[in-house]
Design a protein around this motif. Structure first.
Motif, PDB file in Angstrom:
ATOM      1  N   ALA A  63      32.434  43.955  43.667  1.00 58.09           N
ATOM      2  CA  ALA A  63      32.487  45.199  44.437  1.00 58.09           C
ATOM      3  C   ALA A  63      31.592  45.078  45.666  1.00 58.09           C
ATOM      4  CB  ALA A  63      32.050  46.371  43.572  1.00 58.09           C
ATOM      5  N   GLY A  64      32.153  45.280  46.841  1.00 61.49           N
ATOM      6  CA  GLY A  64      31.396  45.200  48.081  1.00 61.49           C
ATOM      7  C   GLY A  64      31.145  43.785  48.573  1.00 61.49           C
ATOM      8  N   ALA A  65      31.769  42.793  47.945  1.00 58.65           N
ATOM      9  CA  ALA A  65      31.566  41.405  48.363  1.00 58.65           C
ATOM     10  C   ALA A  65      32.074  41.186  49.790  1.00 58.65           C
ATOM     11  CB  ALA A  65      32.268  40.456  47.408  1.00 58.65           C
ATOM     12  N   THR A  66      31.373  40.347  50.529  1.00 54.26           N
ATOM     13  CA  THR A  66      31.775  40.012  51.894  1.00 54.26           C
ATOM     14  C   THR A  66      32.519  38.676  51.911  1.00 54.26           C
ATOM     15  OG1 THR A  66      29.651  38.930  52.309  1.00 54.26           O
ATOM     16  CG2 THR A  66      29.820  41.268  52.869  1.00 54.26           C
ATOM     17  N   GLY A  67      33.190  38.405  53.012  1.00 52.95           N
ATOM     18  CA  GLY A  67      33.855  37.122  53.190  1.00 52.95           C
ATOM     19  C   GLY A  67      35.216  37.025  52.539  1.00 52.95           C
ATOM     20  N   THR A  68      35.771  38.162  52.094  1.00 54.25           N
ATOM     21  CA  THR A  68      37.047  38.133  51.377  1.00 54.25           C
ATOM     22  C   THR A  68      38.249  37.966  52.315  1.00 54.25           C
ATOM     23  OG1 THR A  68      37.104  40.561  51.400  1.00 54.25           O
ATOM     24  CG2 THR A  68      36.177  39.505  49.442  1.00 54.25           C
ATOM     25  N   PRO A 125      40.494  27.193  53.610  1.00 54.86           N
ATOM     26  CA  PRO A 125      41.904  27.371  53.252  1.00 54.86           C
ATOM     27  C   PRO A 125      42.842  26.625  54.221  1.00 54.86           C
ATOM     28  CG  PRO A 125      41.015  29.372  54.250  1.00 54.86           C
ATOM     29  CD  PRO A 125      39.864  28.452  54.054  1.00 54.86           C
ATOM     30  N   THR A 126      43.817  25.940  53.637  1.00 57.80           N
ATOM     31  CA  THR A 126      44.821  25.238  54.456  1.00 57.80           C
ATOM     32  C   THR A 126      46.211  25.784  54.131  1.00 57.80           C
ATOM     33  OG1 THR A 126      44.957  23.496  52.775  1.00 57.80           O
ATOM     34  CG2 THR A 126      43.439  23.142  54.628  1.00 57.80           C
ATOM     35  N   GLN A 127      46.213  27.027  53.715  1.00 65.61           N
ATOM     36  CA  GLN A 127      47.466  27.714  53.400  1.00 65.61           C
ATOM     37  C   GLN A 127      47.263  29.196  53.671  1.00 65.61           C
ATOM     38  OE1 GLN A 127      48.690  27.183  49.337  1.00 65.61           O
ATOM     39  NE2 GLN A 127      50.541  28.403  49.547  1.00 65.61           N
ATOM     40  N   VAL A 128      48.232  29.806  54.320  1.00 61.34           N
ATOM     41  CA  VAL A 128      48.144  31.242  54.612  1.00 61.34           C
ATOM     42  C   VAL A 128      48.341  32.023  53.315  1.00 61.34           C
ATOM     43  CG1 VAL A 128      49.221  33.166  55.839  1.00 61.34           C
ATOM     44  CG2 VAL A 128      48.911  30.955  56.989  1.00 61.34           C
ATOM     45  N   LEU A 129      47.573  33.116  53.162  1.00 61.48           N
ATOM     46  CA  LEU A 129      47.650  33.942  51.951  1.00 61.48           C
ATOM     47  C   LEU A 129      47.633  35.411  52.343  1.00 61.48           C
ATOM     48  CD1 LEU A 129      47.454  34.089  48.753  1.00 61.48           C
ATOM     49  CD2 LEU A 129      44.978  34.284  49.102  1.00 61.48           C
ATOM     50  N   SER A 130      48.646  36.143  51.916  1.00 63.61           N
ATOM     51  CA  SER A 130      48.627  37.591  52.147  1.00 63.61           C
ATOM     52  C   SER A 130      47.634  38.216  51.169  1.00 63.61           C
ATOM     53  CB  SER A 130      50.017  38.179  51.938  1.00 63.61           C
ATOM     54  OG  SER A 130      50.472  37.925  50.620  1.00 63.61           O
ATOM     55  N   SER A 131      47.272  39.472  51.399  1.00 61.21           N
ATOM     56  CA  SER A 131      46.291  40.151  50.548  1.00 61.21           C
ATOM     57  C   SER A 131      46.716  40.075  49.079  1.00 61.21           C
ATOM     58  CB  SER A 131      46.159  41.609  50.981  1.00 61.21           C
ATOM     59  OG  SER A 131      45.201  42.279  50.195  1.00 61.21           O
ATOM     60  N   THR A 132      45.858  39.466  48.263  1.00 63.27           N
ATOM     61  CA  THR A 132      46.178  39.224  46.858  1.00 63.27           C
ATOM     62  C   THR A 132      44.964  39.548  45.992  1.00 63.27           C
ATOM     63  OG1 THR A 132      47.644  37.393  47.491  1.00 63.27           O
ATOM     64  CG2 THR A 132      46.940  37.477  45.183  1.00 63.27           C
ATOM     65  N   VAL A 133      45.218  40.204  44.860  1.00 63.57           N
ATOM     66  CA  VAL A 133      44.143  40.497  43.911  1.00 63.57           C
ATOM     67  C   VAL A 133      44.034  39.334  42.919  1.00 63.57           C
ATOM     68  CG1 VAL A 133      43.311  42.029  42.082  1.00 63.57           C
ATOM     69  CG2 VAL A 133      44.423  42.994  44.118  1.00 63.57           C
ATOM     70  N   PHE A 134      42.845  38.775  42.815  1.00 63.69           N
ATOM     71  CA  PHE A 134      42.573  37.708  41.854  1.00 63.69           C
ATOM     72  C   PHE A 134      41.660  38.245  40.751  1.00 63.69           C
ATOM     73  CE2 PHE A 134      43.728  35.507  45.694  1.00 63.69           C
ATOM     74  CZ  PHE A 134      44.440  34.392  45.265  1.00 63.69           C
ATOM     75  N   THR A 135      41.808  37.741  39.548  1.00 65.65           N
ATOM     76  CA  THR A 135      40.940  38.108  38.429  1.00 65.65           C
ATOM     77  C   THR A 135      40.069  36.917  38.061  1.00 65.65           C
ATOM     78  OG1 THR A 135      42.560  39.683  37.550  1.00 65.65           O
ATOM     79  CG2 THR A 135      40.850  38.908  36.040  1.00 65.65           C
ATOM     80  N   ILE A 180      28.732  34.481  23.986  1.00 67.87           N
ATOM     81  CA  ILE A 180      28.959  35.776  23.336  1.00 67.87           C
ATOM     82  C   ILE A 180      30.353  36.313  23.610  1.00 67.87           C
ATOM     83  CG2 ILE A 180      28.059  38.117  23.065  1.00 67.87           C
ATOM     84  CD1 ILE A 180      26.177  35.806  22.186  1.00 67.87           C
ATOM     85  N   GLY A 181      30.853  36.085  24.813  1.00 63.73           N
ATOM     86  CA  GLY A 181      32.168  36.613  25.158  1.00 63.73           C
ATOM     87  C   GLY A 181      32.497  36.438  26.628  1.00 63.73           C
ATOM     88  N   SER A 182      33.482  37.181  27.082  1.00 66.38           N
ATOM     89  CA  SER A 182      33.968  37.067  28.453  1.00 66.38           C
ATOM     90  C   SER A 182      34.079  38.429  29.096  1.00 66.38           C
ATOM     91  CB  SER A 182      35.349  36.384  28.492  1.00 66.38           C
ATOM     92  OG  SER A 182      35.292  35.089  27.936  1.00 66.38           O
ATOM     93  N   VAL A 183      34.052  38.426  30.450  1.00 73.03           N
ATOM     94  CA  VAL A 183      34.241  39.650  31.212  1.00 73.03           C
ATOM     95  C   VAL A 183      35.075  39.321  32.443  1.00 73.03           C
ATOM     96  CG1 VAL A 183      32.125  39.347  32.575  1.00 73.03           C
ATOM     97  CG2 VAL A 183      33.043  41.646  32.223  1.00 73.03           C
ATOM     98  N   ASN A 184      35.914  40.244  32.854  1.00 68.50           N
ATOM     99  CA  ASN A 184      36.787  40.067  34.019  1.00 68.50           C
ATOM    100  C   ASN A 184      36.324  40.925  35.186  1.00 68.50           C
ATOM    101  OD1 ASN A 184      38.474  38.380  32.512  1.00 68.50           O
ATOM    102  ND2 ASN A 184      39.763  40.088  31.843  1.00 68.50           N
ATOM    103  N   ALA A 185      36.582  40.419  36.390  1.00 71.94           N
ATOM    104  CA  ALA A 185      36.331  41.203  37.602  1.00 71.94           C
ATOM    105  C   ALA A 185      37.385  40.838  38.622  1.00 71.94           C
ATOM    106  CB  ALA A 185      34.937  40.914  38.154  1.00 71.94           C
ATOM    107  N   ASN A 186      37.834  41.832  39.351  1.00 70.98           N
ATOM    108  CA  ASN A 186      38.853  41.615  40.387  1.00 70.98           C
ATOM    109  C   ASN A 186      38.200  41.416  41.754  1.00 70.98           C
ATOM    110  OD1 ASN A 186      40.991  41.852  38.592  1.00 70.98           O
ATOM    111  ND2 ASN A 186      41.196  44.061  38.927  1.00 70.98           N
TER     112      ASN A 186
END
Length: 199
Positions: free
Chosen positions: A122-127, A175-185, A192-198
């Motif tokens: 959340a609020g990350a720069t450089g996206t 990046p050497t490939q164009v990418l449209s706006s995409t949500v990554f997980t 102990i376990g795992s957690v996801n973030a978009n």
């Protein structure tokens, strides 16, 4: 001293006697104490179930071995408290209470459980990047929560030229490939376990 007077039919006699009451080393116990099992990042407090000065003020309380980071012991009440930032398997500790008459030991077993990681972009720069120009996206929050990260993975696959660091969850590269706006997980995992973030 104390004056003692004895009287009978013949008369009265008075004498003195000196009395003293010695203090004892403190009495201390953690038997049945609550709060001995805590969780990484959450406040905990463990009080002795018995702490008696027995005639001389408690002047010091110490503990061995060293407590997990974030916990400490009160020098006068022997209360163990704080917010642990280090996990710990079930470990017996020895608390020593001291007064002018001596010292007494008591045992208490503490556990601090680790948690699954905390992760956020959340609020990350450089996206937003540009073809052929280096970019880097760092999590705004990443905490192992007491158990070392074992992996970071991402889905779907990143565009050509970008990669995900398996221990820091940083996305970087050129990046050497164009990418449209995409949500990554992104998935961060520890023992102990795992957690996801978009992102």
């Amino acid at each position: 001293f104390v004056a003692v007077t004895v009287t009978n039919a013949q008369g009265t006699t008075t004498d003195t006697v000196t009395l003293s009451v010695a203090a004892l080393a403190p009495a201390i116990s953690f038997a049945g104490a609550t709060g001995t099992s805590g969780t990484y990042g959450s406040a905990m407090s463990v009080s002795p179930t018995q702490l008696g000065a027995r005639g001389a003020t408690v002047t010091n309380c110490t503990i061995a071995p060293t407590l997990p980071t974030g916990l400490s012991i009160s020098a006068t009440t022997c209360i163990i408290s704080g917010t642990p930032t280090q996990s710990s398997v079930s470990t017996p500790f020895t608390v020593t209470a001291t007064n002018s008459a001596g010292s007494t030991n008591a045992s208490v077993t503490l556990t601090v459980a680790a948690l699954a990681p905390t992760l956020s972009y959340a609020g990350a720069t450089g996206t937003t990047g540009t073809y052929g120009s280096a970019m880097s996206v760092t999590p705004t929050i990443l905490s192992a929560n007491g158990s070392a990260l074992t992996s970071c993975t991402i889905s779907p696959a990143l565009t050509t030229g970008l990669s995900l660091n398996s221990t820091t969850c940083v996305i970087s590269g050129t990046p050497t490939q164009v990418l449209s706006s995409t949500v990554f997980t992104v998935t961060a995992t520890n023992a102990i376990g795992s957690v996801n973030a978009n992102v």
